[in-house]
Design a protein around this motif. Structure first.
Motif, PDB file in Angstrom:
ATOM      1  N   PHE A 564       0.417  -3.786  -4.589  1.00  0.00           N
ATOM      2  CA  PHE A 564      -0.704  -3.592  -3.664  1.00  0.00           C
ATOM      3  C   PHE A 564      -1.933  -3.185  -4.479  1.00  0.00           C
ATOM      4  N   ARG A 565      -3.076  -3.795  -4.146  1.00  0.00           N
ATOM      5  CA  ARG A 565      -4.329  -3.464  -4.838  1.00  0.00           C
ATOM      6  C   ARG A 565      -5.452  -3.489  -3.814  1.00  0.00           C
ATOM      7  N   GLN A 566      -6.285  -2.454  -3.825  1.00  0.00           N
ATOM      8  CA  GLN A 566      -7.355  -2.349  -2.841  1.00  0.00           C
ATOM      9  C   GLN A 566      -8.595  -1.727  -3.481  1.00  0.00           C
ATOM     10  N   HIS A 567      -9.768  -2.344  -3.250  1.00  0.00           N
ATOM     11  CA  HIS A 567     -11.061  -1.805  -3.679  1.00  0.00           C
ATOM     12  C   HIS A 567     -11.661  -1.013  -2.520  1.00  0.00           C
ATOM     13  N   ILE A 568     -12.119   0.223  -2.812  1.00  0.00           N
ATOM     14  CA  ILE A 568     -12.694   1.074  -1.765  1.00  0.00           C
ATOM     15  C   ILE A 568     -14.109   1.445  -2.168  1.00  0.00           C
ATOM     16  N   ALA A 589       7.226  -0.715   4.184  1.00  0.00           N
ATOM     17  CA  ALA A 589       7.785  -2.066   4.127  1.00  0.00           C
ATOM     18  C   ALA A 589       8.637  -2.263   2.881  1.00  0.00           C
ATOM     19  N   TRP A 590       8.365  -1.524   1.831  1.00  0.00           N
ATOM     20  CA  TRP A 590       9.141  -1.638   0.585  1.00  0.00           C
ATOM     21  C   TRP A 590      10.383  -0.768   0.596  1.00  0.00           C
ATOM     22  N   VAL A 620      -7.331   1.112  -6.032  1.00  0.00           N
ATOM     23  CA  VAL A 620      -5.970   1.613  -5.869  1.00  0.00           C
ATOM     24  C   VAL A 620      -4.985   0.515  -6.248  1.00  0.00           C
ATOM     25  N   ASN A 621      -4.010   0.852  -7.078  1.00  0.00           N
ATOM     26  CA  ASN A 621      -2.925  -0.051  -7.432  1.00  0.00           C
ATOM     27  C   ASN A 621      -1.595   0.652  -7.144  1.00  0.00           C
ATOM     28  N   ILE A 622      -0.702  -0.035  -6.462  1.00  0.00           N
ATOM     29  CA  ILE A 622       0.639   0.500  -6.208  1.00  0.00           C
ATOM     30  C   ILE A 622       1.647  -0.564  -6.614  1.00  0.00           C
ATOM     31  N   ARG A 623       2.698  -0.147  -7.281  1.00  0.00           N
ATOM     32  CA  ARG A 623       3.738  -1.085  -7.733  1.00  0.00           C
ATOM     33  C   ARG A 623       5.094  -0.460  -7.474  1.00  0.00           C
ATOM     34  N   ARG A 633       4.925   3.565  -8.551  1.00  0.00           N
ATOM     35  CA  ARG A 633       3.790   3.995  -9.385  1.00  0.00           C
ATOM     36  C   ARG A 633       2.494   3.788  -8.607  1.00  0.00           C
ATOM     37  N   LEU A 634       1.705   4.870  -8.501  1.00  0.00           N
ATOM     38  CA  LEU A 634       0.416   4.857  -7.819  1.00  0.00           C
ATOM     39  C   LEU A 634      -0.677   5.106  -8.851  1.00  0.00           C
ATOM     40  N   GLU A 635      -1.682   4.207  -8.885  1.00  0.00           N
ATOM     41  CA  GLU A 635      -2.802   4.341  -9.815  1.00  0.00           C
ATOM     42  C   GLU A 635      -4.102   4.280  -9.043  1.00  0.00           C
TER      43      GLU A 635
END
Length: 687
Positions: A564-568, A589-590, A620-623, A633-635
């Motif tokens: 998951f990747r999102q620009h805020i 969902a995961w 935001v990046n989540i893997r 992992r949350l970045e």
């Protein structure tokens, strides 16, 4: 068949009868009887005995003696009727019944009696007449039969016309006439239907079996067939018997001979003064087709012609509308080396209405591809025209290399500049198939779905903005961008609401139903698209639908469940709230529902810090990897090189608790430089 309740008898009989018989009775073919209820004896004069086909020597004044002439079922009915008349205080009664003659034949007879009572009301005597009613009853029966036949014919026309009122297409008209229920309604054994086209007759329905011309779909007007004869003369043709079929139409006879039909009626179908076809009705019985039946059949043909003309116009308009819509959609979808793509479109079921649904696939530089799905408000030519313009505009802006948010924003401004009261919804996806990174922009459209390579299907948490046209009107053109990772084997599902709308159910229920169908469908995207469209056709109403499936190819990534990747952007509370919602939905969902609230809280803290202490956006990046002991992992990235420091807040402090919260909730966390900025990361054990 009794006539009781009259206050005065209709036949005048002297009280001292039969001492003074009334000769007028005999002259009118009537006989008299005098029934003494006290003694039970019934005297009958010779004319009355003649009605019963009895000789005077054969009758002993006992009513039971008449049993040899009155059948048991008639005697029981007559006795019950007389008993009721005596009991309920009636002055008279009348009844039709049958008498069996010496030769065994049955004769209809009518008896009418006058009941004489004493001052207390007790019945003491019945005086009456009997007469032969054969001719009278035959005439009445004939009148009843004629009335019933007229009613039956009228019912055929009324019921068939009512059924045809709901038929919109030529196929539905044929279904109303030719199925088992339709044949029963018409009282026919079989029907055929032919349309007149360019001087020929094209058979469009032959009912149960071949009853037209064997192996010939088209016949000429000049051929010696009943349908051809009707077209030439514009008049009905009635065939009364099988012999007439065999003698008059020897070429047709081999098709008629094996059928259980003995007569036929061929009717011209004329609508608005133009012959459009011929219908043939076949009956099991032979028939002379009297005037009344012919009139009914002609009226039936007129009703069928009007319905058929309306259905032909509907089919033509629908075909034109579908052709126009298809002409405005891409003729072909470009091949994409690293993906399988399937597109489908189904037009609305409302005649010439044209919808505004569309799809598009646009090749982009550096091996990327854009997938677009959209829907213009309305179902008319204006909606279709706007759809075509928007598709071209989106393609042009995308080909110029603009970012996804810019492409959608410019398309919204373009629609607003057209000075129309219409708006459009749209989802635009910029996918890098080499890495799996897909950037989504959603303008008031349905959420997309993704079926993961592992087999489960979920709605993608994509942030949304206002529909095209409306966003420009309110100057809200900063569309949020959501980045999702598509793993090899993942299938992206984009559709319009016509695919998921179900009568009596809300849109969420339709989306859940679609997700189940995608999950259980075939892996091949072409087969999956066909399956989804077939399912939607069974429940779709007045809306058209578009569908686009994109499946990323390549070896499966066994180490990742999802990305998951999102620009805020800064100073955007709504974007921050939407990001929190999408993070929570993605984590659940995961399969990490137990820690979703902790992860959401930490993400919110890190994003808030990045927006509060820097001048730019936060990314935001989540893997989530595979494995028994998975570690999410949350970045959170920002453009500032200043590293955060954990502080111990005082008792009255209102800040300084952010990293302390991260330290308490995350299993491990840290900070690392990223180019000109930094990345704060943390990991959560999610077994």
């Amino acid at each position: 068949m009794a006539d009781r309740g009259a206050k005065r008898p209709t036949v005048s009989v002297p009280d001292d009868w039969p001492a003074h018989p009334d000769l007028t009775l005999a002259l009118n073919g009537m006989g008299g009887f005098d029934w003494d209820l006290d003694s039970g004896l019934m005297h009958m004069d010779p004319p009355a005995l003649e009605v019963f086909d009895l000789l005077p020597s054969e009758y002993d004044d006992r009513p039971t003696t008449l049993g040899c002439r009155v059948p048991g079922y008639e005697a029981s009915r007559l006795d019950a009727m007389v008993a009721r008349a005596l009991k309920d205080g009636s002055d008279s009664y009348g009844a039709y019944f049958r008498v069996r003659l010496r030769d065994g034949a049955l004769r209809w007879t009518h008896a009418q009696g006058s009941i004489r009572r004493d001052p207390t009301g007790r019945p003491r005597r019945i005086i009456g007449v009997v007469r032969d009613a054969t001719d009278e009853y035959a005439q009445a029966a004939e009148r009843i039969a004629v009335t019933e036949e007229r009613r039956r014919h009228t019912s055929i026309v009324e019921r068939t016309t009512a059924a045809l009122a709901h038929a919109r297409t030529v196929g539905e008209v044929i279904g109303v006439l030719a199925d088992e229920q339709g044949l029963s309604r018409l009282g026919a054994e079989n029907i055929i239907l032919g349309l007149v086209e360019a001087g020929r007759i094209r058979l469009v329905s032959e009912g149960k079996a071949g009853s037209f011309v064997p192996d010939l779909e088209y016949t000429r007007v000049g051929d010696e067939f009943p349908m051809s004869e009707v077209v030439r003369t514009l008049t009905p043709r009635f065939v009364h018997s099988r012999d007439e079929f065999r003698n008059q139409y020897p070429r047709l006879w081999p098709a008629i001979e094996p059928l259980h039909v003995s007569s036929g009626a061929y009717l011209p179908l004329i609508a608005q003064g133009r012959l459009i076809g011929v219908i043939g009705l076949f009956f099991e019985r032979e028939s002379d087709f009297r005037d009344q039946e012919r009139n009914v059949l002609v009226a039936l043909g007129s009703s069928i012609a009007q319905s058929l003309a309306r259905a032909m116009l509907y089919d033509q308009e629908h075909e034109i509308a579908a052709g126009l819509q298809q002409a405005m959609l891409p003729r072909r979808i470009p091949g994409v080396a690293e993906a399988q793509i399937a597109v489908r479109y189904r037009s609305a079921r409302m005649g010439r209405d044209i919808g505004g649904d569309w799809y598009d696939v646009i090749p982009l530089p550096n091996g990327r591809v854009a997938a677009v799905i959209g829907d213009v408000q309305g179902h008319d030519t204006q909606a279709a025209a706007l759809m075509g313009q928007l598709r071209i505009v989106l393609r042009a802006y995308a080909a110029e290399g603009h970012a996804p948010a810019t492409v959608v924003a410019r398309a919204s401004a373009f629609l607003n500049e057209l000075d129309t009261d219409r708006f459009a919804t749209c989802t635009y996806v910029d996918a890098d198939l080499s890495t799996g990174a897909a950037r989504f922009v959603r303008a008031g459209h349905l959420d997309p779905l993704v079926r993961h390579a592992e087999g489960f299907c979920r709605r993608l948490p994509v942030a949304g903005g206002l529909p095209l046209g409306i966003s420009s009107e309110f100057r809200l053109l900063d569309y949020p961008v959501t980045t999702i990772h598509l793993a090899p084997g993942d299938t992206l599902v984009l559709c319009t609401d016509g695919l998921v709308e179900e009568p009596g159910a809300d849109l969420d229920a339709g989306m859940h139903h679609l997700a189940r169908e995608v999950r259980d469908g075939p892996q091949d995207v072409q087969q999956l698209a066909d399956r989804l469209c077939e399912s939607a056709d069974d429940r779709r109403g007045e809306d058209d639908m578009a569908l686009l499936l994109l499946r990323r190819l390549g070896p499966p990534e066994h180490d990742t469940v999802g990305r998951f990747r999102q620009h805020i952007p800064p100073a955007d509370p709504e974007a921050l709230a939407a990001a929190r919602h999408m993070i929570r939905a993605a984590v659940r969902a995961w399969g990490a529902r137990e820690r979703s609230e902790e992860i959401e809280l930490v993400a919110d803290e890190l994003i808030t810090n990045a927006l509060l202490h820097t001048d730019g956006e936060a990314v935001v990046n989540i893997r989530m990897p595979h494995g028994v002991e998975r570690r999410l992992r949350l970045e959170v990235e920002d453009g500032s090189s200043s590293l955060p420091r954990r502080r111990e807040p005082g008792e009255a402090g209102v800040s300084g608790r952010g990293l302390l919260l991260v330290d308490r909730l995350a299993d491990v966390w840290g900070v690392e430089p990223r180019g000109g900025g930094k990345c704060v990361w943390c990991e959560f054990n999610c077994p």
